[in-house]
Design a protein around this motif. Structure first.
Motif, short mmCIF file in Angstrom:
data_model
loop_
_atom_site.label_atom_id
_atom_site.label_comp_id
_atom_site.label_asym_id
_atom_site.label_seq_id
_atom_site.Cartn_x
_atom_site.Cartn_y
_atom_site.Cartn_z
N TYR A 261 -29.55 -12.59 29.13
CA TYR A 261 -28.59 -11.94 30.01
C TYR A 261 -28.82 -10.44 29.94
N PRO A 262 -28.82 -9.76 31.07
CA PRO A 262 -29.10 -8.33 31.03
C PRO A 262 -27.93 -7.48 30.53
N GLY A 263 -26.73 -8.07 30.47
CA GLY A 263 -25.56 -7.32 30.00
C GLY A 263 -25.46 -7.35 28.49
N GLU A 264 -24.33 -6.90 28.01
CA GLU A 264 -24.11 -6.82 26.57
C GLU A 264 -23.90 -8.19 25.96
N ILE A 265 -24.62 -8.47 24.88
CA ILE A 265 -24.44 -9.71 24.13
C ILE A 265 -24.05 -9.33 22.71
N ILE A 266 -22.90 -9.84 22.27
CA ILE A 266 -22.43 -9.57 20.91
C ILE A 266 -22.62 -10.82 20.08
N GLY A 267 -23.39 -10.71 19.02
CA GLY A 267 -23.58 -11.83 18.11
C GLY A 267 -22.51 -11.82 17.03
N VAL A 268 -22.03 -13.01 16.71
CA VAL A 268 -21.08 -13.17 15.60
C VAL A 268 -21.65 -14.22 14.66
N PRO A 269 -21.32 -14.15 13.37
CA PRO A 269 -21.77 -15.20 12.46
C PRO A 269 -21.18 -16.54 12.88
N PRO A 270 -21.90 -17.63 12.69
CA PRO A 270 -21.32 -18.93 13.03
C PRO A 270 -20.02 -19.17 12.28
N TYR A 271 -19.01 -19.64 13.03
CA TYR A 271 -17.74 -20.05 12.41
C TYR A 271 -17.93 -21.51 12.03
N VAL A 272 -18.26 -21.74 10.78
CA VAL A 272 -18.73 -23.06 10.36
C VAL A 272 -17.58 -24.04 10.17
N GLY A 273 -16.61 -23.65 9.42
CA GLY A 273 -15.46 -24.52 9.16
C GLY A 273 -14.20 -23.68 9.10
N HIS A 274 -13.05 -24.36 9.09
CA HIS A 274 -11.77 -23.65 9.06
C HIS A 274 -11.79 -22.60 7.95
N ASN A 275 -11.52 -21.37 8.32
CA ASN A 275 -11.57 -20.27 7.37
C ASN A 275 -10.62 -19.17 7.80
N PRO A 276 -9.40 -19.18 7.24
CA PRO A 276 -8.41 -18.18 7.65
C PRO A 276 -8.84 -16.76 7.34
N ARG A 277 -9.86 -16.58 6.51
CA ARG A 277 -10.29 -15.23 6.14
C ARG A 277 -11.42 -14.71 7.01
N ASP A 278 -11.86 -15.49 7.97
CA ASP A 278 -12.94 -15.03 8.86
C ASP A 278 -12.48 -13.79 9.62
N THR A 279 -13.33 -12.78 9.67
CA THR A 279 -12.95 -11.53 10.33
C THR A 279 -13.92 -11.11 11.43
N ALA A 280 -14.73 -12.06 11.90
CA ALA A 280 -15.78 -11.69 12.86
C ALA A 280 -15.22 -11.09 14.15
N PHE A 281 -14.02 -11.48 14.54
CA PHE A 281 -13.47 -10.95 15.80
C PHE A 281 -12.72 -9.63 15.61
N ALA A 282 -12.54 -9.22 14.36
CA ALA A 282 -11.76 -8.00 14.11
C ALA A 282 -12.35 -6.78 14.81
N PRO A 283 -13.67 -6.54 14.73
CA PRO A 283 -14.21 -5.35 15.40
C PRO A 283 -14.08 -5.43 16.93
N LEU A 284 -14.12 -6.64 17.47
CA LEU A 284 -13.98 -6.78 18.92
C LEU A 284 -12.55 -6.46 19.34
#
Ligand SMILES: [Mg+2]
Length: 136
Positions: free
Chosen positions: A107-130
């Protein structure tokens, strides 16, 4: 801003918004992120290699489909095996794609990669910067 001209954000489902193991755990901050996008008038779109119906079903399970969401399938690959966007109405041409396998998309536009959300993890913060980018 990308050259796509759009304001929508397009999210991959499995491993990005929902966990890979059960498909029923919504990534932390996903609802907040989607709400912030809608508050800015940006359509929230979801797409999946499982198809548009699958994406809709999965997101209904976790309650995000109520957010004026449109879903699409990943159905077409280029000669290098990278996913191509389907035909989209102009309002759904994404400014940003978010995916746990960003190298798998063309895709020619912006692509943001995030680490795979593997299993339930309330401490995941991948979306925080977004979320911060939208609300700062
Ligand atoms: Mg994925």
């Amino acid at each position: 801003m990308s050259g796509s001209g759009g304001v929508a954000w397009l999210f991959d489902v499995d491993g990005t918004v929902l966990d890979l193991v059960t498909g029923s755990s919504l990534r932390p901050l996903a609802n907040e992120l989607f709400f912030a996008l809608r508050a800015r008038g940006a359509p929230v779109l979801l797409w999946s290699a499982g198809g548009a119906d699958y994406a809709l079903r999965r997101t209904r399970v976790v309650g995000v489909a109520r957010l004026d969401t449109a879903t699409y399938g990943k159905t077409e690959r280029d000669e290098h095996g990278r996913w191509l966007l389907p035909q989209l109405p102009p309002a759904h041409r994404p400014a940003v794609l978010v995916d746990d396998e960003p190298h798998e998309i063309r895709y020619p536009g912006e692509i943001i990669g995030v680490p795979p959300y593997v299993g339930h993890n309330p401490r995941d913060t991948a979306f925080a910067p977004l979320l911060h980018r939208l609300t700062a």
